[in-house]
Design a protein around this motif. Structure first.
Motif, PDB file in Angstrom:
ATOM      1  N   SER A   7       9.548  15.629   3.672  1.00  0.00           N
ATOM      2  CA  SER A   7      10.834  14.934   3.774  1.00  0.00           C
ATOM      3  C   SER A   7      10.955  13.793   2.769  1.00  0.00           C
ATOM      4  CB  SER A   7      11.046  14.408   5.192  1.00  0.00           C
ATOM      5  OG  SER A   7      10.095  13.412   5.508  1.00  0.00           O
ATOM      6  N   CYS A   8       9.846  13.333   2.202  1.00  0.00           N
ATOM      7  CA  CYS A   8       9.884  12.274   1.188  1.00  0.00           C
ATOM      8  C   CYS A   8       9.951  12.849  -0.226  1.00  0.00           C
ATOM      9  CB  CYS A   8       8.643  11.388   1.290  1.00  0.00           C
ATOM     10  SG  CYS A   8       8.540  10.433   2.801  1.00  0.00           S
ATOM     11  N   ASN A   9       9.797  14.137  -0.362  1.00  0.00           N
ATOM     12  CA  ASN A   9       9.689  14.759  -1.672  1.00  0.00           C
ATOM     13  C   ASN A   9      11.035  14.942  -2.365  1.00  0.00           C
ATOM     14  OD1 ASN A   9       8.071  15.740  -3.674  1.00  0.00           O
ATOM     15  ND2 ASN A   9       7.989  17.811  -2.868  1.00  0.00           N
ATOM     16  N   ASN A  10      12.118  14.967  -1.607  1.00  0.00           N
ATOM     17  CA  ASN A  10      13.445  15.204  -2.160  1.00  0.00           C
ATOM     18  C   ASN A  10      14.108  13.871  -2.485  1.00  0.00           C
ATOM     19  OD1 ASN A  10      15.956  16.126  -2.855  1.00  0.00           O
ATOM     20  ND2 ASN A  10      16.330  17.201  -0.927  1.00  0.00           N
ATOM     21  N   TRP A  11      14.208  13.541  -3.773  1.00  0.00           N
ATOM     22  CA  TRP A  11      14.690  12.214  -4.193  1.00  0.00           C
ATOM     23  C   TRP A  11      16.018  11.821  -3.581  1.00  0.00           C
ATOM     24  CZ3 TRP A  11      14.938   7.481  -5.260  1.00  0.00           C
ATOM     25  CH2 TRP A  11      16.013   6.916  -5.907  1.00  0.00           C
ATOM     26  N   PRO A  12      17.076  12.609  -3.626  1.00  0.00           N
ATOM     27  CA  PRO A  12      18.354  12.127  -3.095  1.00  0.00           C
ATOM     28  C   PRO A  12      18.397  12.075  -1.565  1.00  0.00           C
ATOM     29  CG  PRO A  12      18.698  14.094  -4.454  1.00  0.00           C
ATOM     30  CD  PRO A  12      17.226  13.882  -4.327  1.00  0.00           C
ATOM     31  N   ASN A  13      17.577  12.848  -0.877  1.00  0.00           N
ATOM     32  CA  ASN A  13      17.662  12.961   0.577  1.00  0.00           C
ATOM     33  C   ASN A  13      16.364  12.605   1.286  1.00  0.00           C
ATOM     34  OD1 ASN A  13      20.354  13.986   0.488  1.00  0.00           O
ATOM     35  ND2 ASN A  13      19.509  15.942  -0.171  1.00  0.00           N
ATOM     36  N   PHE A  14      15.632  11.630   0.776  1.00  0.00           N
ATOM     37  CA  PHE A  14      14.339  11.301   1.389  1.00  0.00           C
ATOM     38  C   PHE A  14      14.528  10.593   2.730  1.00  0.00           C
ATOM     39  CE2 PHE A  14      15.496   8.040  -1.679  1.00  0.00           C
ATOM     40  CZ  PHE A  14      15.464   6.885  -0.907  1.00  0.00           C
ATOM     41  N   SER A  15      13.527  10.768   3.601  1.00  0.00           N
ATOM     42  CA  SER A  15      13.487  10.056   4.885  1.00  0.00           C
ATOM     43  C   SER A  15      12.062  10.176   5.412  1.00  0.00           C
ATOM     44  CB  SER A  15      14.482  10.668   5.886  1.00  0.00           C
ATOM     45  OG  SER A  15      14.023  11.915   6.340  1.00  0.00           O
ATOM     46  N   PRO A  16      11.541   9.234   6.139  1.00  0.00           N
ATOM     47  CA  PRO A  16      12.202   8.121   6.796  1.00  0.00           C
ATOM     48  C   PRO A  16      12.182   6.845   5.947  1.00  0.00           C
ATOM     49  CG  PRO A  16       9.963   8.268   7.596  1.00  0.00           C
ATOM     50  CD  PRO A  16      10.152   9.397   6.601  1.00  0.00           C
ATOM     51  N   CYS A  17      13.067   5.957   6.286  1.00  0.00           N
ATOM     52  CA  CYS A  17      13.072   4.616   5.696  1.00  0.00           C
ATOM     53  C   CYS A  17      13.143   3.607   6.836  1.00  0.00           C
ATOM     54  CB  CYS A  17      14.254   4.442   4.735  1.00  0.00           C
ATOM     55  SG  CYS A  17      13.932   5.037   3.080  1.00  0.00           S
ATOM     56  N   GLY A  18      12.101   3.554   7.626  1.00  0.00           N
ATOM     57  CA  GLY A  18      12.050   2.573   8.692  1.00  0.00           C
ATOM     58  C   GLY A  18      11.953   3.121  10.053  1.00  0.00           C
TER      59      GLY A  18
ATOM     60  N   CYS B 258      11.818   4.518  -0.693  1.00  0.00           N
ATOM     61  CA  CYS B 258      12.569   3.479   0.018  1.00  0.00           C
ATOM     62  C   CYS B 258      12.364   2.129  -0.667  1.00  0.00           C
ATOM     63  CB  CYS B 258      12.105   3.378   1.472  1.00  0.00           C
ATOM     64  SG  CYS B 258      12.275   4.889   2.425  1.00  0.00           S
ATOM     65  N   SER B 259      13.359   1.279  -0.557  1.00  0.00           N
ATOM     66  CA  SER B 259      13.269  -0.036  -1.195  1.00  0.00           C
ATOM     67  C   SER B 259      12.192  -0.909  -0.560  1.00  0.00           C
ATOM     68  CB  SER B 259      14.622  -0.744  -1.137  1.00  0.00           C
ATOM     69  OG  SER B 259      15.006  -0.943   0.211  1.00  0.00           O
ATOM     70  N   ALA B 260      11.719  -0.549   0.620  1.00  0.00           N
ATOM     71  CA  ALA B 260      10.685  -1.330   1.289  1.00  0.00           C
ATOM     72  C   ALA B 260       9.353  -1.250   0.555  1.00  0.00           C
ATOM     73  CB  ALA B 260      10.511  -0.857   2.721  1.00  0.00           C
TER      74      ALA B 260
ATOM     75  N   ASP C 166       4.971  10.014  -1.006  1.00  0.00           N
ATOM     76  CA  ASP C 166       4.113   9.787   0.165  1.00  0.00           C
ATOM     77  C   ASP C 166       4.886   8.999   1.216  1.00  0.00           C
ATOM     78  OD1 ASP C 166       2.052  11.039  -1.134  1.00  0.00           O
ATOM     79  OD2 ASP C 166       0.971   9.199  -1.620  1.00  0.00           O
ATOM     80  N   VAL C 167       4.361   9.001   2.420  1.00  0.00           N
ATOM     81  CA  VAL C 167       4.912   8.155   3.475  1.00  0.00           C
ATOM     82  C   VAL C 167       3.928   7.017   3.716  1.00  0.00           C
ATOM     83  CG1 VAL C 167       3.993   9.496   5.416  1.00  0.00           C
ATOM     84  CG2 VAL C 167       6.019   8.140   5.746  1.00  0.00           C
ATOM     85  N   PHE C 168       4.463   5.812   3.893  1.00  0.00           N
ATOM     86  CA  PHE C 168       3.674   4.598   4.052  1.00  0.00           C
ATOM     87  C   PHE C 168       4.053   3.912   5.354  1.00  0.00           C
ATOM     88  CE2 PHE C 168       4.168   5.457  -0.427  1.00  0.00           C
ATOM     89  CZ  PHE C 168       2.904   5.245  -0.946  1.00  0.00           C
ATOM     90  N   GLU C 169       3.114   3.195   5.920  1.00  0.00           N
ATOM     91  CA  GLU C 169       3.369   2.351   7.088  1.00  0.00           C
ATOM     92  C   GLU C 169       3.442   0.918   6.585  1.00  0.00           C
ATOM     93  OE1 GLU C 169       3.894   1.672  11.255  1.00  0.00           O
ATOM     94  OE2 GLU C 169       3.509   3.609  10.328  1.00  0.00           O
ATOM     95  N   CYS C 170       4.601   0.304   6.740  1.00  0.00           N
ATOM     96  CA  CYS C 170       4.808  -1.075   6.279  1.00  0.00           C
ATOM     97  C   CYS C 170       4.928  -1.990   7.486  1.00  0.00           C
ATOM     98  CB  CYS C 170       6.085  -1.170   5.443  1.00  0.00           C
ATOM     99  SG  CYS C 170       6.056  -0.180   3.935  1.00  0.00           S
ATOM    100  N   ASN C 171       4.567  -3.272   7.289  1.00  0.00           N
ATOM    101  CA  ASN C 171       4.672  -4.229   8.388  1.00  0.00           C
ATOM    102  C   ASN C 171       5.432  -5.479   7.942  1.00  0.00           C
ATOM    103  OD1 ASN C 171       2.826  -6.031   7.120  1.00  0.00           O
ATOM    104  ND2 ASN C 171       1.098  -4.994   8.050  1.00  0.00           N
ATOM    105  N   PRO C 172       5.782  -6.360   8.873  1.00  0.00           N
ATOM    106  CA  PRO C 172       6.595  -7.532   8.558  1.00  0.00           C
ATOM    107  C   PRO C 172       5.951  -8.512   7.570  1.00  0.00           C
ATOM    108  CG  PRO C 172       6.641  -7.119  10.914  1.00  0.00           C
ATOM    109  CD  PRO C 172       5.615  -6.201  10.323  1.00  0.00           C
ATOM    110  N   SER C 173       4.638  -8.463   7.412  1.00  0.00           N
ATOM    111  CA  SER C 173       3.994  -9.389   6.474  1.00  0.00           C
ATOM    112  C   SER C 173       3.823  -8.778   5.088  1.00  0.00           C
ATOM    113  CB  SER C 173       2.644  -9.854   7.031  1.00  0.00           C
ATOM    114  OG  SER C 173       1.771  -8.757   7.151  1.00  0.00           O
ATOM    115  N   GLY C 174       4.358  -7.570   4.859  1.00  0.00           N
ATOM    116  CA  GLY C 174       4.257  -6.921   3.558  1.00  0.00           C
ATOM    117  C   GLY C 174       3.044  -6.027   3.424  1.00  0.00           C
ATOM    118  N   GLY C 175       2.242  -5.933   4.484  1.00  0.00           N
ATOM    119  CA  GLY C 175       1.064  -5.069   4.471  1.00  0.00           C
ATOM    120  C   GLY C 175       1.459  -3.603   4.496  1.00  0.00           C
ATOM    121  N   CYS C 176       0.529  -2.755   4.078  1.00  0.00           N
ATOM    122  CA  CYS C 176       0.863  -1.347   3.908  1.00  0.00           C
ATOM    123  C   CYS C 176      -0.383  -0.483   4.012  1.00  0.00           C
ATOM    124  CB  CYS C 176       1.502  -1.200   2.517  1.00  0.00           C
ATOM    125  SG  CYS C 176       1.916   0.448   2.032  1.00  0.00           S
ATOM    126  N   CYS C 177      -0.201   0.754   4.467  1.00  0.00           N
ATOM    127  CA  CYS C 177      -1.217   1.776   4.361  1.00  0.00           C
ATOM    128  C   CYS C 177      -0.510   3.093   4.081  1.00  0.00           C
ATOM    129  CB  CYS C 177      -2.101   1.849   5.605  1.00  0.00           C
ATOM    130  SG  CYS C 177      -1.270   2.354   7.111  1.00  0.00           S
TER     131      CYS C 177
END
Length: 114
Positions: free
Chosen positions: A103-114, A71-73, A85-96
């Motif tokens: 579901s993130c492994n398939n390049w054209p059909n990845f999800s979730p994005c938000g 995801c562009s995030a 991998d799946v990441f948890e992003c927040n409004p301040s740019g923080g991440c874990c």
């Protein structure tokens, strides 16, 4: 005699007492194997959320949520991170990082994005 009025008020008293008795929380009763499996799946989801590991990943300032690395995030996967991998992003740019997700492994059909 005052007891002759009792039959008229007895249904009202019984109804009031029945309303006052709380029912058990439906989430605490597990009667079948299907319900037990659903409850265990919910517990596993909570365990996964608790295992979000800060690894130096970075995100654009986005609404709080889970994002695949594709995801562009997500701007940096961090140490040991992968774009699948799946990441948890927040409004301040923080991440874990939660780790890999199918579901993130398939390049054209990845999800979730938000």
């Amino acid at each position: 005699m005052q007891l002759t009025k009792l039959p008229f008020f007895l249904p009202l008293i019984v109804s009031a007492l029945a309303i006052a008795v709380p029912e058990a929380d439906p989430g605490t009763r597990v009667t079948g194997s299907k319900e037990a499996a659903i409850l265990q799946a919910k517990r596993n989801d909570l365990d996964k959320r608790q295992n979000c590991v800060p690894n130096g990943c970075k995100c654009n300032p986005v609404p709080q949520g889970q994002y695949c690395g594709w995801c562009s995030a997500v701007t940096n996967a961090g140490t040991g991170g992968s774009w699948s991998d799946v990441f948890e992003c927040n409004p301040s740019g923080g991440c874990c990082r939660y780790g890999p997700r199918a579901s993130c492994n398939n390049w054209p059909n990845f999800s979730p994005c938000g």
